[in-house]
Structures are given as C-alpha cells and as structure tokens.
Design an enzyme around this catalytic site. Structure first.
Site, PDB file in Angstrom:
ATOM      1  N   ARG A 268      15.746 -19.209  52.253  1.00  0.00           N
ATOM      2  CA  ARG A 268      16.252 -20.016  51.375  1.00  0.00           C
ATOM      3  C   ARG A 268      17.513 -19.692  50.531  1.00  0.00           C
ATOM      4  NH1 ARG A 268      12.062 -20.760  46.551  1.00  0.00           N
ATOM      5  NH2 ARG A 268      10.939 -18.635  46.792  1.00  0.00           N
TER       6      ARG A 268
ATOM      7  N   GLU B 186      12.777 -39.571  47.322  1.00  0.00           N
ATOM      8  CA  GLU B 186      13.494 -38.569  48.722  1.00  0.00           C
ATOM      9  C   GLU B 186      13.932 -39.987  49.451  1.00  0.00           C
ATOM     10  OE1 GLU B 186      10.323 -37.985  47.633  1.00  0.00           O
ATOM     11  OE2 GLU B 186      10.489 -35.963  47.212  1.00  0.00           O
TER      12      GLU B 186
ATOM     13  N   PHE C 291       8.906 -32.907  52.677  1.00  0.00           N
ATOM     14  CA  PHE C 291       9.281 -34.115  51.898  1.00  0.00           C
ATOM     15  C   PHE C 291      10.856 -34.673  52.369  1.00  0.00           C
ATOM     16  CE2 PHE C 291       6.999 -31.692  48.588  1.00  0.00           C
ATOM     17  CZ  PHE C 291       5.506 -32.143  48.968  1.00  0.00           C
TER      18      PHE C 291
ATOM     19  N   HIS D 263      10.833 -24.191  52.476  1.00  0.00           N
ATOM     20  CA  HIS D 263       9.498 -23.985  52.485  1.00  0.00           C
ATOM     21  C   HIS D 263       8.711 -24.690  53.706  1.00  0.00           C
ATOM     22  CE1 HIS D 263      10.696 -23.569  48.440  1.00  0.00           C
ATOM     23  NE2 HIS D 263       9.426 -23.040  48.023  1.00  0.00           N
TER      24      HIS D 263
END
Lengths: 281, 318
Positions: free
Chosen positions: B13, B61, B86, B112
């Site tokens: 990330r 979102e 998400f 993630h």
C-alpha cells in the site's frame, strides 16, 4: 429562447414521440417520460447554455445535463433529437437491436448529448457532482443539471450525494426532482414515503425551489430562481410537482403506465389527444 | 535463473502511496478520492501536496464512485481508495454502471485485499474481489506483488486510458522486484526460470512461490515462477509458453477459487496447452481473525503449500 406557447407545442410533440417510440418498441417507460417532458423541454430550449453542434462528452464550455432516472429515456431522446443532437428519424430505432437509443441511456454507442450511462437508479446525482467539481477545477463557470425521480430518492446513494455536495461547496449544480408521486408498485407515499422533501433537502444544506412541472411560466420562473441561487456556496434542488402520464387522459395520474407500452389501439387513442405540432419522426 | 533480489520488507500500500504522489506531481489531471480511509490507503502524501485535488467523501463509497466518474467525464484521472471489500463488493453496481459501462477513466485503488488484512476478520477480508472486477467488460485488473511493483503499477494505471482495478495489501512483505523498469499492463514477468514445472502467481503469493522454488531447487526440481501482475487482460502467450516448456502448472493467489487467477489460467491453457494444473487459493470460504502469516499458513497459501502443489502437478505429468 422559445415562448411559452412554442414550448407547449414542442412538448406536445415530445409526448407524441414518447408514445410512438414506446408503442413501436413494445416496451419502455411512458409515465415518467410524460411527467418530465415539460421540464426537459424548458431546460433544453430555454435554460441550458448548450450547443448540439459543438457538444462533447466532457461538457467543456457548456452546461451539462445528466439524466439520473434513466428510464425517462424516451423523453430525453426526443428532446435531444428535436434540439438537433441527432436526426429525429433515429427516434424510430429506440430499443431495437444495434440502436444508439438503448433502453436506458448509454455512452457506448456514442449518441450525441449523452454524458453518462444511467438506468440503475440513485447514481446520477453523484456523477453530476463529480462533473460539477471538475468544472470548478477547470474554472469553467457553466452549470450542471441533473434530473432524479421522486421514487429514485428511496435509494441511499441519493442521500450520500445530498451530504457530499454542500460539504464541498458544490454551488454550480441544479438538481431537479420529477415529483410525480408514483413508482412501479404504486404511490410513492405508500411504498416508502419520502415525507417532507423540502425540509429534507434543506436540512442537508441545499437551497430548494418548488414549482409546477407542467406550467411553463412556472417552470421558467423556477429555473430562473434556481440559477440565481447558484454560486452561493450551496447546491440547488428544484422540487417540481408533476403528474405521471401527463398529457393523455387515460394515462395521467396513475402508476399503471410507469413501465408499460400502449397497444396500437391505445396508442392511437393517446395520439388523438396530442396534436402533431412539429411533424412526426 | 533468478531475476529478483529481496531488499527487505515494505507494504504494497505504501508503494501505491508513492506512485500516486509521483503521478500527481507529473500530471495535473490526477485527482484522488477517499472514503475515510485515506491514511490507511496511504493517500496522505498526495493529499498534503494537492489538497485542492483531493476529495474526502466520508463513509459513503457509492457516492465516491459516482463522483469519481463525473470527474473523469471532465477529463480528470481519479483514483478512488479504500479497503478492497468496500470499493468492490459494496459498490459493484456503481462501478459497473458509472465506470465500466460508463467508460470513465477511473482507477480503483484497493488496499487491504485478501486474507492478510489479518485481525479485522472476514467482514474486511475480501477473497472475491478479483472475481467481481474481472467479470466487468473492459476492466483491467492489476495485482502487483511488492512495494516496487505496486508503485510502478500505479504510475502505469495513471498513464493508461480506461478503468483499472489496482489491488494491493496491508502487511510489510519482501520487496524484491527492481526499483525501476518498464512495467507494462498485461505483461507477465518471469522471475525465476525453470524447466520442470511453473507457478503462475499474483500479489503476495509471488514471493511465496519464489520461496517454494528455493526449497524445490534443493530437491533437484527446477521451478519456473511467473509473476502475473496483470490478472486481466491475462498474458496468455506467456502462460502458454511456460506451460509448454514445463508441462506442469500451479496457480497461486490470495483469493478464493471462484473467479480468480486460477480460472483465467485454466481457461487459457484449456485453449492453448492442456497440461495438469493445481491450484493454491482460499477455496470457497470466508476468512477469519489472525496474523497475516498465521492466516496464510492456515488457509494453505504459503510456500510449503505451493511446493506441495508443484509436486502434485509434476506427478500428474504424462
């Protein structure tokens, strides 16, 4: 600029187009198309700063419109064609294999005037806010318009977008609710009542204008008021009272014609109530 | 022959964060949107440098995807960032209509991903996201293997004109690909040349496959390891070439069986070179809480399990 008399003549032709397109396709959504026909006619003929001959999808240098309630495509396509975005004759291809006039608006086939795909409800307001932010980043002073249905406001994403726009000071956006009170399964108030829409939008931080979506004087008054409210830190919501199926006596005020096409006999009966003002496609 | 060197642990990330920052410096069209997880997704450097081009959307979102699509319509290049679950499962229909069908130049940055999200457990661990994104017509799916590759993939995604799903992870893992090279979307990379079997791996499983190659080398097995950084479009030519060369195939991914890399590889091989194929993946189950390393072992996603799969594939060779 068209006079209100001219706008009336145009919108009667738009209603004829809607009935003929939906009848020929044996499917589609005449009810909401007819409730939004006057608003869309006024918007494209008298309100929006746009030019069909220089239109590009990025909307640069023009006002932008997004139809969030994609099932109102017959009205949208008719108004776009009558304004000169594409040949009126193409209206006859609505919903047919290979057409640019998909059942719900699509950008895939490059139909001029279509800024974003829609059909799955509740999403166009968010996209319109993105376009409005893009215009701000580009210092393009033009406005963004978006039309939602009242039933569509049952979608949670509408209220996510309702929170987002005031927080980010999106004040170059005018949203319009086609407030016809009907959805497929019945009266909106009986399905999942929206309650006091004006208070809701105001509580979310929007400026609100109300009007009669079938009275051109009032539609133009409401648009002028809405435009005067832009540039002041808040987005604007126009709550326009309309009648589903407006213009044809046996279709008006009922959810029966939300998503149902007339048969040929019903079509002829409907057309007998709608004068051919601009010439059929 | 090895084409990699481990230079220490780094999270992928952060590779995204570095790539987004660099892309933002080079290209004023780049904008970024977050849904309350900007720091976790490492968007801080971009945000600090370009607050005017960063839009915090809050925990919403669906709206974020739509706003990004709108920005893309005006010519911006939006990166939306959140946890993988998400920005896929939660907003599949928004991505489908606004981004894929709507043909908007939106980059979906999914941090993630997979089981190595760890302790938060199954609600946050998506092992289905590649399947969802792969199913969308025209969507590019990139799952880089380490920090350096994630940085380069982010820069490549920024240059590419079209929707991209960019998948990366939370834990610090070995950083072993070169700092700078011509990362090409849709190109597989041979990291270890071998002749007895091949592992097609993606994401965190690439390093595990390289570890497996080292074990197996001691047993006299020459294992080819191919890094499938781009799951879609799959480099079918490279996949078939390595399958023809070795005659035994293993697919390894931190994703469930349905709709993952394994299915894409098997599809390509069924057409181009039917050879025995074994699969290392999460099967058909949800994740659970645990450390990333503990979970990789529990779910059979580590080097030892890859080595076992290689032995099985080789045993099936004719």
């Amino acid at each position: 600029m068209a006079s209100t008399e001219e706008l009336k003549r145009i919108s009667v032709q738009v209603r004829r187009d809607i009935i003929r397109m939906v009848t020929a396709a044996k499917s589609g959504h005449p009810g909401g198309s007819m409730s939004s026909a006057d608003i869309l006619t006024a918007l494209y003929y008298n309100v929006m700063e746009h030019n069909p001959s220089t239109w590009t999808r990025d909307g640069k240098g023009q006002d932008v419109f997004i139809l969030s309630a994609g099932h109102l495509s017959p009205a949208y396509y008719s108004v776009l064609a009558r304004c000169g975005y594409f040949p009126v004759s193409e209206l006859g291809t609505f919903r047919k294999l290979g057409t640019r006039l998909q059942g719900h608006p699509s950008v895939v086939r490059g139909l001029p005037g279509i800024t974003q795909a829609s059909g799955s409800l509740g999403q166009g307001l968010s996209a319109a806010e993105g376009v409005a932010l893009g215009k701000k980043l580009d210092n393009d002073g033009h406005l963004v318009y978006v039309l939602v249905g009242d039933g569509e406001c049952e979608e949670g994403q509408i209220w996510e977008a309702a929170m987002f726009a005031p927080h980010h000071g999106i004040d170059n956006l005018i949203a319009i609710t086609d407030w016809n009170g009907q959805q497929i399964d019945g009266h909106v108030d009986k399905i999942a009542g929206l309650g006091d829409l004006r208070s809701k939008w105001e509580a979310f931080g929007w400026s609100v204008v109300e009007g009669n979506g079938h009275d051109f004087d009032d539609i133009l008054r409401a648009f002028a008021e809405a435009r005067s409210m832009t540039g002041k830190g808040k987005p604007v919501m126009m709550l326009m009272k309309t009648v589903m199926g407006d213009g044809v006596d046996f279709m008006a005020g009922t959810n029966k014609w939300h998503g149902k096409a007339p048969d040929q006999e019903q079509c002829d009966k409907a057309l007998s109530q709608l004068e051919e003002t601009l010439g059929d496609y | 022959m090895k084409h990699y060197t481990n230079t220490g642990n780094k999270d992928t990330r952060s590779g995204f964060g570095a790539g987004l920052y660099e892309a933002g410096q080079k290209d004023g069209r780049i904008v970024a949107l977050a849904a309350d997880l900007a720091s976790s997704v490492k968007m801080d450097a971009f945000f600090n440098e370009h607050p005017d081009r960063f839009f915090q959307c809050g925990i919403a979102e669906a709206n974020m995807i739509g706003v990004a699509a709108g920005l893309a319509i005006t010519g911006k290049v939006p990166f939306v960032g959140s946890f993988a679950e998400f920005v896929t499962g939660r907003v599949y229909d928004q991505i489908r209509q606004e981004v894929a069908y709507g043909r908007t130049n939106v980059k979906i940055a999914a941090s993630h991903s997979g089981i190595t999200l760890g302790e938060d457990g199954a609600t946050h661990q998506t092992m289905e996201d590649i399947a969802l994104m792969k199913a969308l017509p025209g969507m590019v799916v990139i799952n880089p293997c380490d920090y350096n590759q994630t940085r380069l993939a982010t820069l490549a995604a920024a240059r590419y004109d079209g929707p991209v799903y960019l998948r990366f992870g939370r834990p610090a893992v070995p950083n072993f690909t070169p700092v700078d090279y011509d990362f090409q979307i849709g190109k597989a990379i041979v990291l270890n040349e071998g002749t007895d079997a091949v592992v097609f791996a993606t994401g965190h499983l690439v390093w595990e496959a390289l570890q497996a190659a080292e074990f197996l080398d001691r047993e006299g097995v020459s294992l080819e390891v191919v890094d499938i950084a781009t799951v879609k479009p799959l480099d079918e030519e490279a996949v078939v070439a390595s399958a023809v060369k070795t005659g035994a195939v293993v697919c390894a991914e931190e994703h469930n069986a349905a709709g993952g890399l394994g299915e894409s590889v098997a599809y390509a091989l069924a057409k181009g070179c039917p050879v025995p194929v074994e699969f290392v993946n999460g099967g058909d189950r949800f994740g659970q809480s645990g450390t990333p390393a503990g979970l990789m072992q529990e779910y059979g996603l580590d080097a030892a399990h890859i080595a076992d799969a290689v032995r099985r594939a080789m045993a099936r060779k004719r």
